[in-house]
Write an enzyme that holds these catalytic residues in place. Sequence first.
Site, PDB file in Angstrom:
ATOM      1  N   ASP A 193      42.007  46.277  28.171  1.00  0.00           N
ATOM      2  CA  ASP A 193      42.125  44.864  28.573  1.00  0.00           C
ATOM      3  C   ASP A 193      41.245  44.563  29.782  1.00  0.00           C
ATOM      4  OD1 ASP A 193      44.268  46.650  29.638  1.00  0.00           O
ATOM      5  OD2 ASP A 193      44.516  44.989  31.030  1.00  0.00           O
ATOM      6  N   ASN A 194      40.707  45.587  30.398  1.00  0.00           N
ATOM      7  CA  ASN A 194      39.841  45.359  31.557  1.00  0.00           C
ATOM      8  C   ASN A 194      38.374  45.582  31.210  1.00  0.00           C
ATOM      9  OD1 ASN A 194      42.055  44.750  33.115  1.00  0.00           O
ATOM     10  ND2 ASN A 194      42.348  46.853  33.812  1.00  0.00           N
TER      11      ASN A 194
ATOM     12  N   ARG B 117      38.098  39.971  26.317  1.00  0.00           N
ATOM     13  CA  ARG B 117      38.159  41.410  26.540  1.00  0.00           C
ATOM     14  C   ARG B 117      38.249  42.162  25.220  1.00  0.00           C
ATOM     15  NH1 ARG B 117      41.430  41.088  31.575  1.00  0.00           N
ATOM     16  NH2 ARG B 117      41.312  38.894  32.105  1.00  0.00           N
TER      17      ARG B 117
ATOM     18  N   LYS C  92      43.243  33.316  40.289  1.00  0.00           N
ATOM     19  CA  LYS C  92      44.106  34.494  40.179  1.00  0.00           C
ATOM     20  C   LYS C  92      45.177  34.440  41.266  1.00  0.00           C
ATOM     21  CE  LYS C  92      43.783  39.561  40.092  1.00  0.00           C
ATOM     22  NZ  LYS C  92      42.850  40.691  40.043  1.00  0.00           N
TER      23      LYS C  92
HETATM   24  P1  AMP Z   1      45.796  44.615  35.848  1.00  0.00           P
HETATM   25  O1  AMP Z   1      46.303  45.908  36.404  1.00  0.00           O
HETATM   26  O2  AMP Z   1      45.332  43.654  36.906  1.00  0.00           O
HETATM   27  O3  AMP Z   1      44.805  44.802  34.759  1.00  0.00           O
HETATM   28  O4  AMP Z   1      47.056  43.898  35.215  1.00  0.00           O
HETATM   29  C1  AMP Z   1      47.710  44.356  34.058  1.00  0.00           C
HETATM   30  C2  AMP Z   1      48.625  43.271  33.552  1.00  0.00           C
HETATM   31  O5  AMP Z   1      49.666  42.999  34.497  1.00  0.00           O
HETATM   32  C3  AMP Z   1      47.959  41.936  33.292  1.00  0.00           C
HETATM   33  O6  AMP Z   1      48.573  41.375  32.170  1.00  0.00           O
HETATM   34  C4  AMP Z   1      48.269  41.147  34.553  1.00  0.00           C
HETATM   35  O7  AMP Z   1      48.223  39.777  34.345  1.00  0.00           O
HETATM   36  C5  AMP Z   1      49.683  41.630  34.844  1.00  0.00           C
HETATM   37  N1  AMP Z   1      50.064  41.463  36.259  1.00  0.00           N
HETATM   38  C6  AMP Z   1      49.573  42.144  37.322  1.00  0.00           C
HETATM   39  N2  AMP Z   1      50.176  41.728  38.458  1.00  0.00           N
HETATM   40  C7  AMP Z   1      51.063  40.772  38.121  1.00  0.00           C
HETATM   41  C8  AMP Z   1      51.996  39.961  38.837  1.00  0.00           C
HETATM   42  N3  AMP Z   1      52.139  40.035  40.170  1.00  0.00           N
HETATM   43  N4  AMP Z   1      52.746  39.085  38.127  1.00  0.00           N
HETATM   44  C9  AMP Z   1      52.630  38.993  36.810  1.00  0.00           C
HETATM   45  N5  AMP Z   1      51.769  39.713  36.067  1.00  0.00           N
HETATM   46  C10 AMP Z   1      50.994  40.610  36.706  1.00  0.00           C
HETATM   47 MG    MG Z   2      43.552  43.404  34.004  1.00  0.00          MG
END
Ligand code: AMP
Ligand code: MG
Length: 486
Positions: free
Chosen positions: A251-252, A183, A113
């Site tokens: 998605d989580n 997911r 990640k």
């Molecule tokens: P999350 O809040 O971690 O569930 O992320 C939601 C979405 O945003 C997912 O598709 C992640 O891959 C994307 N995402 C979160 N942070 C970044 C980042 N710094 N660059 C690109 N995609 C991101």
């Molecule tokens: Mg996520």
Amino acid sequence: METNEFGFNFDHSYSRLPSSLYSLVQPAKVPRPEIVIFNEPLAELLGLDPAALSSAAGAAVLSGNRVPEWALPLAQAYAGHQFGYFTMLGDGRALLLGEQIAPSGQRWDLQLKGTGPTPYSRGGDGKATMGPMLREYIISEAMHALGIPTSRSLAVVATGELVPRETLLPGAILARVAQSHIRVGTFQYAAAFAPDALQKLADYTLERHYPQLRGEADKYLALLREVIRAQAFLVSRWMLVGFVHGVMNTDNMAISGETIDYGPCAFLDTYDPATVFSSIDHHGHYAYGRQPEIAAWNLARFAEALLPLLSQEEKEAARAAEAELARFSDLYDSFYLEGMRRKLGLADAEEGDRELVQQLLDLMAKHQADFTNTFLDLTFQAFSTGTLYQTDDFARWEERWQERLARSGQSAASVQELMKRSNPAVIPRNHRVEEALRPAVQKADYGPVRTLVKVLQDPFAHSPEQREYATPPEPSGLPYRTFCGT
Ligand code: AMP
Ligand code: MG
């Protein structure tokens, strides 16, 4: 398949699914990868060589700087409901390196990640920073030690670059493993954008996570049933330790029933069902007390995605799905109540137990009692601190509880044994986590993080050293706030 110098024994079964489900992506190069924390016991469980992997050569692989010929980095496509709104998502800053086949035969996704942009980054840089990656390491490993299904953390690698956020922050990559990263949102993606892949995804998921259902006549309905059960169990375990996931978007939510995506999660100090930590959760959408109903809502989205596989007949498919979804609430309640009974030292079941539990929780809320420590105080019958214990209400409750314990007929010693096994001495307290992260982020001093990880490794030990980590934070005017995607 050949085991290499690190002990990796990779398969790439996900890459054999329809190519609409993923994108092959090379990780970004980073200047100076350096492992700052490494999980030796996990490495051994996975059949990896800790010495080889924690070397500079290992850091090159775990940071994505070197992509060996046996790795096949890919970003998984998925969609999801975020705070109720449907969007296309996907691994925007993570790559699946391969599936490690452990000596036990178990298959684990190894995901990095923070490896840079992918086709799913939506303008983001795909990078991750040190604080949140160490935070995920600490909390996911603590969850594992608490006996809760979860993705796990193998290592955090400092990248040697500064990542622009509100300020420039040290970059990091987290190497983590999970049974898979499929997911609810993966199914939603397939249903909405890649319908030809839906059945293959479902068959793959069945084989990988629920192979016992292979022969069932209605195997996709059985898949729905088992995922509902796994999630009902998982969320009950969260509730029993005061865990707030914080971003229960579809998605989580993993089909395997593991906790994934440690963004703004945190543990309760004071018990209050309305607790929210996430800075973006203004309406309490994912508050502690709402987690079971949110899980049920997410599962309904999973069922919707599966509908075309459940029956040719639309109405029949919907009817079958609804019948399964209707079982969530009872399943959840029974898992939760069974766990709460143990927390109260009850090895048997009585009709009134639900009320006994609820009365305690109501009193805890009313008197702002600490969630974890109240159960510890009950375990050790230590009622010296806290306003809750000075009240007549509590005295009456305790009397009821003692009568109930007497009816269960267990010795005091065995009641306490059960309670010690069910009530953790330590959880990753927010102020403790922050205290450990500060020196790591500010001066690359990782000692406090490593110490905290050790303390959290055996939460049911009830050892004297754990006592100072059990102290709740000093009351402060400001609520604790967490951030996601940082
Ligand atoms: P999350 O809040 O971690 O569930 O992320 C939601 C979405 O945003 C997912 O598709 C992640 O891959 C994307 N995402 C979160 N942070 C970044 C980042 N710094 N660059 C690109 N995609 C991101
Ligand atoms: Mg996520």
